[in-house]
Design a protein around this motif. Sequence first.
Motif, mmCIF file in Angstrom:
data_model
loop_
_atom_site.group_PDB
_atom_site.id
_atom_site.type_symbol
_atom_site.label_atom_id
_atom_site.label_comp_id
_atom_site.label_asym_id
_atom_site.label_seq_id
_atom_site.Cartn_x
_atom_site.Cartn_y
_atom_site.Cartn_z
ATOM 1 N N LYS A 1 4.934 7.385 4.200
ATOM 2 C CA LYS A 1 4.210 6.124 3.995
ATOM 3 C C LYS A 1 3.177 6.221 2.871
ATOM 4 C CE LYS A 1 2.996 5.985 8.410
ATOM 5 N NZ LYS A 1 3.730 7.097 9.060
ATOM 6 N N GLY A 2 2.747 7.434 2.555
ATOM 7 C CA GLY A 2 1.766 7.582 1.479
ATOM 8 C C GLY A 2 2.349 7.206 0.118
ATOM 9 N N CYS B 1 -4.828 6.856 1.162
ATOM 10 C CA CYS B 1 -3.768 6.053 1.777
ATOM 11 C C CYS B 1 -4.378 5.115 2.815
ATOM 12 C CB CYS B 1 -2.746 6.983 2.429
ATOM 13 S SG CYS B 1 -1.374 6.105 3.203
ATOM 14 N N ASN C 1 1.552 14.372 2.284
ATOM 15 C CA ASN C 1 1.588 13.017 2.834
ATOM 16 C C ASN C 1 2.850 12.851 3.648
ATOM 17 O OD1 ASN C 1 0.389 12.472 -0.275
ATOM 18 N ND2 ASN C 1 -0.758 11.627 1.422
ATOM 19 N N CYS C 2 2.849 11.826 4.484
ATOM 20 C CA CYS C 2 4.110 11.437 5.094
ATOM 21 C C CYS C 2 4.757 10.419 4.160
ATOM 22 C CB CYS C 2 3.880 10.870 6.488
ATOM 23 S SG CYS C 2 3.303 9.170 6.514
ATOM 24 N N ASN D 1 -2.209 3.398 4.953
ATOM 25 C CA ASN D 1 -1.105 3.000 5.810
ATOM 26 C C ASN D 1 -1.195 3.504 7.236
ATOM 27 O OD1 ASN D 1 0.221 1.213 4.257
ATOM 28 N ND2 ASN D 1 1.414 2.744 3.168
ATOM 29 N N CYS D 2 -2.106 4.385 7.520
ATOM 30 C CA CYS D 2 -2.436 4.635 8.919
ATOM 31 C C CYS D 2 -3.857 5.137 8.960
ATOM 32 C CB CYS D 2 -1.444 5.578 9.612
ATOM 33 S SG CYS D 2 -1.780 7.338 9.425
ATOM 34 N N SER E 1 -5.045 8.061 9.304
ATOM 35 C CA SER E 1 -5.321 9.446 8.936
ATOM 36 C C SER E 1 -6.094 9.595 7.637
ATOM 37 C CB SER E 1 -4.011 10.223 8.807
ATOM 38 O OG SER E 1 -3.279 10.152 9.984
ATOM 39 N N ALA E 2 -6.029 8.596 6.772
ATOM 40 C CA ALA E 2 -6.799 8.592 5.523
ATOM 41 C C ALA E 2 -6.469 9.806 4.646
ATOM 42 C CB ALA E 2 -8.295 8.526 5.804
ATOM 43 N N CYS E 3 -5.205 10.045 4.434
ATOM 44 C CA CYS E 3 -4.803 11.164 3.567
ATOM 45 C C CYS E 3 -5.102 10.822 2.108
ATOM 46 C CB CYS E 3 -3.305 11.422 3.694
ATOM 47 S SG CYS E 3 -2.793 11.861 5.352
ATOM 48 N N PHE F 1 -2.104 11.910 12.181
ATOM 49 C CA PHE F 1 -0.738 12.392 12.167
ATOM 50 C C PHE F 1 -0.468 13.499 11.142
ATOM 51 C CE2 PHE F 1 3.282 10.692 9.942
ATOM 52 C CZ PHE F 1 3.990 11.834 10.244
ATOM 53 N N ASN F 2 -0.423 13.191 9.882
ATOM 54 C CA ASN F 2 -0.018 14.205 8.902
ATOM 55 C C ASN F 2 -0.987 15.395 8.860
ATOM 56 O OD1 ASN F 2 0.783 15.531 6.388
ATOM 57 N ND2 ASN F 2 -0.736 14.241 5.407
HETATM 58 S S1 SF4 Z 1 -0.241 10.177 7.688
HETATM 59 FE FE1 SF4 Z 1 1.022 9.085 6.167
HETATM 60 S S2 SF4 Z 1 0.485 6.923 6.440
HETATM 61 FE FE2 SF4 Z 1 -1.086 8.119 7.433
HETATM 62 S S3 SF4 Z 1 -2.686 8.274 5.875
HETATM 63 FE FE3 SF4 Z 1 -1.375 10.124 5.743
HETATM 64 S S4 SF4 Z 1 0.147 9.622 4.181
HETATM 65 FE FE4 SF4 Z 1 -0.802 7.699 4.809
#
Ligand code: SF4
Length: 972
Positions: free
Chosen positions: A107-108, A68, A104-105, A70-71, A73-75, A236-237
């Motif tokens: 956004k993923g 990901c 994921n949150c 979108n932030c 965290s690189a999930c 975050f996640n």
């Molecule tokens: S916390 Fe959400 S936006 Fe951030 S990398 Fe993980 S899935 Fe993507």
Amino acid sequence: MASPRKTDRVSASRSATEARGETFYPGPSRTQLAAYPPKERWDDWVELDSRAWPQRVERHYMLVPTTCFNCESACGLLAYVDRETLEVKKFEGNPEHPGSRGRNCAKGPATVNQVSDPDRILYPLKRAGKRGENRWERVSWNEALDDVAARIRRAIVEKRPNDVMYHVGRPGEDGYTERVLAAWGVDGHNSHTNICSSGGRAGYQYWMGYDRPSPDHANADVILLISSHLESGHYFNPHAQRVMEGKKNGAKLIVIDVRLSNSATHADHWLAPWPGSEAAILLAIANHLIQNDLYDREFVRRFWNWREFMEEERPAEPPTFEAFERTLRGLYATYTFAFAERESGVSAAVLAEVAEVVASAGPRLSTHNWRSAAAGNLGGWQVSRTLFLLNALTGAVGVPGGTFPNSWNKFVPRPIHTPPHPRVWNELTWPQEFPLSMNEMSFLLPQFLKDGRGRLEVYFSRVYNPVWTNPDGFSWIEVLTDESKIGLHVALTPTWNESASFADYVLPVGVGSERHDVHSYETHDAQWLGFRQPVLREARGRLGQAVKDTREVNPGEVWEENELWIELSFRIDPDGSLGIRRFFESKKAPGEKLTVDEYYGWMFENSVPGLPEKAKAEGLSPLEYMRRYGSFEISRKVGAQHEAEVPEAEIEDVYVDPRGRAYTRAPKPSGPNVVPVPSPDPDDQGRRPVGIEIDGALRRGFPTPSGRLEFYSSTLKRWGWQEYALPTYIRSHVHPENLAAGEMPLIPTFRLPVQIHTRSANAKWLDEIAHTNPLWLHPQDAGRLGVATGDLVRVETRIGHFVVKAWVTEGIRPGVVACSHHMGRWKTGDVGQRQMMATVALGRDGTAWGLRRVKGVEPFASKDPDTGRIWWTDAGVHQNLTFPVQPDPVSGMHCWHQAVRVRRAEPGDRYGDVSADTAKARKAYEEWLSRARPAVLYSPDGTRRPYWLLRPLKPGREAFALPGWQPLRPKA
Ligand code: SF4
């Protein structure tokens, strides 16, 4: 006080669950959800087509991992690629990813919206009118790159390397682009960190030589957050799921936040202090631990630099630990609960109760401060310094349930080519006024350009939106529209943003499923490496189709940056005479361009311990393994690196100074398995620091000048900040004594859980969920102002005002207002994002700027029928335009909190109105600049900056010399 180490509670609870016969996913995630497709079936995963119901129509997917974007965290994500159409149908979590563990949150999965967004930029564009007129024509990549390359080449040849600047918002990668800039020999890296996290980082840096914490929430007894990690934040996640794991195992959660954040709603103890008083609370807790002998004496004795403190600051006292303990009691005795109550407004009884909870954790205290108070306040960096004081007192450092330095839980692989450090220093980003700034003084760039401190020939904004994200955005517009200050603005972006409108070229780069990157983050006590990849490239590869250039599989002519930088660098130095090209050439076929396959193939083969063996066991090459699984867990339970004994191989002609700092002549070990550390200065014989001597043993310690945890920072003292050398409390610029009558603090630092700055506005699902940012207002304040929820209010800063709707809520401390910065996107015409940008009229009268909403978001026809169903009109209000720059004189962090007056909107005010005066902004800049202590006056040794401090793209030592420096004041 030494608590016995307990077993890893997470493992224990998993074992119990396994014993009950419940199933875990067998990969690194080890999560209990059994809903993940097993990896053996990722090549042909079958699901029923939900739209074909009630027919049972099978769809066959290839599951391709990526990361990901979108932030930060690189999930891990898994792209579901339809085998028939080769379209990406959805994204879900990658259970093979050790950080995000399949979760994921929102956004993923919304990445799929970004791929199919009808407003995305698909082709390179060149402006056809004036900057900001938003008239564009399509150009070829060739034309754009030739122009950009020629300008960069000219700047390098004419010895103007500082005229080239790359300004990055979300890096999403570790080291690739820094390597590009180093190869060009320019000190041109600029980041957003000083408007984001550098306040938090500085506090950690001065303690331990590492600038980020890695809390082991899952194994903690007490989790103390000065952040909102259950809904946002680094990382975050991955952290949120481990906070919840800790809570499930009985941990107490303490959240200090002015707002009732989602994190606060899950807390056992929520403290809502006056903004900026957090350090006073933390010091009161520390004082409680100190006065009541509730700290880990052995840890303090062994790892703090107390001897240095005693010798330098208490020369009349014996330099013994007992004398230090007596001194420590005296130093913090004034930080009583009553004092903290006066500063924070939180009752002394509550603070005493929370202090007892902290004390009960012993070394199982995980803590995190991110953005939040550290990013909001003058002196905010002391919030993380005083927070880590609690870890340092309780010995909760590098132990299960405690807090680790980030570098121990992160892995940065070596690339195929390593260019030398640049030999120049760029004062546009690292000015002399801020010798200790944690990161580039990026948000002051417009003022520096107005000062005439330099000019930019080529300015790249890359996945960054400086006009919208920074404070004082109108000053950004002023310099971006002035070609005498910025010769060429190249916006590298996957989606339209406010700043791209003021570019000369808009070059489309990929979203998370359209680009290569590697990254590794401190999500827990482990080291892992994640791999982002263009998923359709890998899908084609699995079908036996070769892809040479990512543009062959990405939509339109969207290009990934890895290939773009290689191509651009070849054009800057086509014959290799500048010495640049060699860093972008193949090793296998000298003279030819390096391919991404060779770049990452070499890295995974030579630089990631354990990966070649693991891949071989599956009959794969390391690159094939990473393309198949998207991540690799290098190690678990990295543990207490500071306790590690220095290995024999690093012991050669060792000298131990009287304070126990050990130096060696042995070369630094190379190889992939070395925890990366910054380098404190060598001794006067040229030996490098290698560790510290404790009770006769040589241990690794910390990469600080003393090698220990620096309770006392001689760096701060020597560079003119003696009063802040110890963890202490600095009254914020929004402390009541600094507010004028009628002013109150505005908290603008918090994110919305489903949006990320600029990048997520092209995700329809997220826009539908969150598209407004009302002003949080306590009922007492609402009553005083005569305002109800939904009423328009005017929020006046010291340089302008904005008009927003009120949201009356008890979830905010009385006397304080808050407004999320994740909203207020705008465009001036038809070009731009339509589902999350309001259309505005931008006006100017001299230095007075205004922005008025012409129309909100509307439904529109496109290839996606959902755009015709858009029901919201709001896109929020852009408050940052009304903020002056407020640089912290030590950390360099922009102090985001604002002193504002709030009142009912005036007749004629309209929702979304923004006005600000750049002359007033300029005055505020000058006022804040006057707080700085410049290197030319305060450098103790003629350098621009302490060499041991971290710095992205660190220049060679020779560039640290301060030209014309004279010792103007006696050495401290
Ligand atoms: S916390 Fe959400 S936006 Fe951030 S990398 Fe993980 S899935 Fe993507």
